[in-house]
Design an enzyme around this catalytic site. Structure first.
Site, PDB file in Angstrom:
ATOM      1  N   TYR A  49      22.650  -9.502 -14.996  1.00  0.00           N
ATOM      2  CA  TYR A  49      22.694 -10.950 -15.118  1.00  0.00           C
ATOM      3  C   TYR A  49      21.287 -11.502 -14.994  1.00  0.00           C
ATOM      4  CZ  TYR A  49      24.969 -15.367 -15.576  1.00  0.00           C
ATOM      5  OH  TYR A  49      25.351 -16.580 -16.077  1.00  0.00           O
ATOM      6  N   LYS A  86      29.020 -12.209 -17.107  1.00  0.00           N
ATOM      7  CA  LYS A  86      29.836 -12.878 -16.090  1.00  0.00           C
ATOM      8  C   LYS A  86      31.112 -12.094 -15.788  1.00  0.00           C
ATOM      9  CE  LYS A  86      27.756 -16.566 -14.537  1.00  0.00           C
ATOM     10  NZ  LYS A  86      27.953 -17.972 -14.837  1.00  0.00           N
ATOM     11  N   ASP A 112      27.743 -22.377 -20.138  1.00  0.00           N
ATOM     12  CA  ASP A 112      26.543 -22.703 -20.919  1.00  0.00           C
ATOM     13  C   ASP A 112      26.835 -23.536 -22.168  1.00  0.00           C
ATOM     14  OD1 ASP A 112      25.040 -21.513 -19.021  1.00  0.00           O
ATOM     15  OD2 ASP A 112      24.577 -19.705 -20.142  1.00  0.00           O
ATOM     16  N   ASP A 167      31.440 -23.206 -14.633  1.00  0.00           N
ATOM     17  CA  ASP A 167      30.573 -22.601 -13.618  1.00  0.00           C
ATOM     18  C   ASP A 167      29.263 -23.359 -13.464  1.00  0.00           C
ATOM     19  OD1 ASP A 167      30.095 -20.560 -11.679  1.00  0.00           O
ATOM     20  OD2 ASP A 167      28.723 -19.601 -13.072  1.00  0.00           O
ATOM     21  N   ASP A 168      28.750 -23.908 -14.558  1.00  0.00           N
ATOM     22  CA  ASP A 168      27.485 -24.639 -14.491  1.00  0.00           C
ATOM     23  C   ASP A 168      27.625 -25.921 -13.677  1.00  0.00           C
ATOM     24  OD1 ASP A 168      26.074 -22.839 -16.361  1.00  0.00           O
ATOM     25  OD2 ASP A 168      27.518 -23.613 -17.792  1.00  0.00           O
ATOM     26  N   ASN A 224      17.251 -21.259 -13.875  1.00  0.00           N
ATOM     27  CA  ASN A 224      17.197 -19.874 -14.342  1.00  0.00           C
ATOM     28  C   ASN A 224      16.667 -19.826 -15.774  1.00  0.00           C
ATOM     29  OD1 ASN A 224      18.381 -18.553 -12.056  1.00  0.00           O
ATOM     30  ND2 ASN A 224      20.358 -19.413 -12.658  1.00  0.00           N
TER      31      ASN A 224
END
Length: 621
Positions: free
Chosen positions: A169, A240, A313, A335-336, A477
């Site tokens: 990742y 993921k 994303d 998740d973001d 990131n």
């Protein structure tokens, strides 16, 4: 049509006079006049054609005798045995097949005579991986392993999680996505493009596994901090879901990575001959919305009410819309927005034990007002509201955001996107971050901008001037996009900062002391959250579940961790952490009346542990 089954320990079963005899465990269907064999050759003649085209190899499928314009049938064996067994990643054990297994499954002679254990295989592979000096080479080697020996891949990842997590990742997966077209070898997951509009359900049914519990889906528009990578964003769902299995114990066969390909606006990719996606500009507006709606409906129809769909994303404008649109009709999670918020909140809760304060005592300043920044801010406000009893409209006033145009204030409200408007407080305009730090005097500085080196020396020193122990989280990131490095944070604050980042940083030596940077990695949250949702049979995701996950993670931080400057527990016991998070999430799900798996287990932690996938080799009959 003719069928035959033959196995070493079973008598040959002939289904017609014209049965087609093949050795071992093979199921074949020979079809006349369907293009699978030349029309002039009956099935028995093809079976007897032992000379073949390749010099003595029987052309039983008629592939070599067919002309180029004739169709051939891609026959396959039905049960893994012999060569096919070694090429099935779910069952392959390499040199760990025992002598008995080799004899029973026709592997004798196909492998060297030595038999070695899974532990020896693991040591050998780790030795080989450490010889690579380029992280992308390690990534490719691990993906190759996953495609040929699934259990060994997960055993390796679980036992060496701290070393291999940055490879599978962030930050390495970012580079892998950028170069995905060049390194592409074998497809993983489903690619659903605009070409499949109107038949997405059929595409989903092409996936061989039926018991899907978790889907991670992206449209590739905002991959990490790297922008629009289009179809090459598949590396994110694949990575993921590898972590869902390794860290949360979800079975690999229950995981499905999906890339929605609606085009790309990245001109470099459109001009790249190796690009693997649709070479067209992105679909937007109604066309995009209708395509995503068809996808969401097809998922629910094919896999049921309880399949977890994790959005990953998507660009800000789509991410918020999708979450808002489907949160009440599907089991969805972004998740973001939500995962990042939950893991950051956990770090903030844990840090209060060091600072001796409550969250309500802080003033928060964010650089970045996208899905991550506003998601974190909202969850912090909700947590403070629950702790103090104050309305969330009041607790939001403790939180300030800076975007590309400066501090978000009420005079800008009409021009703001809807998700930024709750954070437009009464204040005079401030154009830049340093101005906001000096004006607001925050105790906590959080970076979600996706732009590297924006926490300048001046900004960090101002935080240190205003606070004895400034809490600084550089979350963007990959590593190259972090707002500042760990070394910069500790050096510019003279070792007083409590620091966390989105990507890993090495320990820092400053003034004779070693500082261990904490990593606010979503991997702490989403695997355990997913396991908790699945084991309780949740039908919806609610904010209380995210708060439960945050509190469970914060509770795992020990006094020893605090002494080393950590506000997150080490990854070395991540499965234990995930089990505790899963139990807490499941308990909240039951309390909210959103669980369908009844009755409720008495010990949810033990139940979570019992649900976890084990990568240890199984013995075969």
């Amino acid at each position: 049509m003719s069928f035959i089954i033959h196995h070493k320990y079973l008598p040959t079963q002939s289904f017609t006079k014209q049965s087609l005899f093949l050795p071992r465990f093979v199921l074949l269907a020979c079809k006349r006049d369907m293009g699978s064999t030349p029309a002039e050759l009956p099935c028995e003649d093809v079976a007897d054609n032992r000379s073949g085209v390749g010099g003595g190899i029987s052309d039983v499928y008629g592939e070599d005798l067919a002309t180029l314009d004739q169709l051939v049938t891609p026959w396959v064996t039905s049960v893994a045995s012999g060569y096919s067994l070694m090429r099935d990643p779910r069952y392959n054990k390499g040199l760990a097949f025992t002598d008995k297994e080799r004899d029973a499954h026709y592997l004798t002679g196909l492998l060297p005579p030595v038999v070695i254990s899974q532990e020896v295989q693991e040591r050998k592979l780790m030795h080989n991986l450490r010889q690579y000096t380029v992280p992308l080479q390690r990534y490719m080697a691990l993906m190759d392993l996953q495609e040929r020996n699934e259990r060994l891949f997960y055993k390796l990842l679980i036992d060496n999680v701290e070393e291999l997590l940055p490879v599978v990742y962030t930050p390495t997966v970012g580079e892998a996505c950028q170069k995905y077209g060049s390194i592409f070898r074998k497809p993983q997951g489903l690619y659903i493009s605009l070409n499949e509009k109107g038949k997405i359900l059929e595409v989903l049914k092409n996936w061989p596994q039926r018991g899907i519990q978790v889907i991670v889906v992206t449209d590739g528009e905002r991959i990490l901090g790297l922008g629009d990578l289009g179809c090459q964003g598949m590396g994110i769902p694949v990575g993921k879901l590898s972590l869902y299995t390794a860290l949360g114990g979800i079975r690999p066969s229950a995981c499905l990575p999906i890339t929605i390909d609606v085009g790309t606006n990245n001109q470099k990719l459109l001009d790249d001959e190796f690009y693997i996606g649709l070479k067209q500009r992105r679909a937007t507006g109604q066309e995009y919305a209708e395509f995503l709606h068809e996808f969401m409906c097809a998922v629910k129809q094919n896999y049921g009410e309880k399949v977890l769909v994790q959005f990953e994303d998507f660009a800000n404008h789509n991410a918020f819309d999708l979450l808002s649109k489907y949160m009440d009709s599907h089991l969805v999670f972004n998740d973001d927005i939500q995962g990042t918020a939950s893991v950051v909140l956990a770090g903030l809760i844990a840090a209060q034990k060091v600072l001796g304060k409550s969250l309500a005592d802080h003033t928060f300043l964010f650089l970045g007002a996208g899905e991550a920044g506003t998601g974190i801010a909202e969850l912090i406000a909700l947590k403070i509201s629950k702790e103090t009893g104050a309305p969330i409209e009041e607790t939001r006033k403790k939180i300030w955001l800076v975007d590309s145009k400066g501090l978000i204030v009420s005079s800008r409200k009409e021009s703001l996107q809807h998700f930024k408007q709750p954070w437009a407080h009464e204040y005079e305009p401030v154009k830049d971050l340093i101005g906001a730090v000096n004006a607001i005097k925050p105790t906590v500085l959080i970076g979600t901008s996706g732009v590297g080196q924006t926490f300048t020396k001046e900004v960090v020193e101002a935080m240190a001037t205003n606070n004895e122990k400034p809490l600084i989280l550089a979350l963007s990131n990959p590593t190259s996009q972090a707002e500042c490095t760990a070394e910069q944070a500790y050096t510019w604050t003279k070792g007083r900062a409590i620091f966390g980042s989105g990507s890993p940083f090495d320990p820092v030596e400053y003034d004779g002391k070693t500082y261990l940077p904490g990593q606010a990695n979503n991997c702490y949250i989403f695997p355990g959250l997913g396991l908790g949702l699945i084991m309780s049979g949740a039908i919806r995701v609610r904010d209380d579940m995210l708060l439960a996950a945050s509190e469970a993670l914060a509770a795992q931080v020990t006094e020893e961790n605090f002494a080393n400057g950590l506000i997150y527990p080490p990854f070395s016991n991540i499965r234990e952490i995930s089990a505790n998070i899963a139990a807490s999430v499941a308990a909240t799900t039951y309390d909210l009346g959103l669980a369908s798996n009844l009755p409720r287990a008495k010990d949810l932690v033990k139940f979570a542990e019992s649900c976890m996938y084990s990568p240890v080799y199984r013995n075969y009959r």
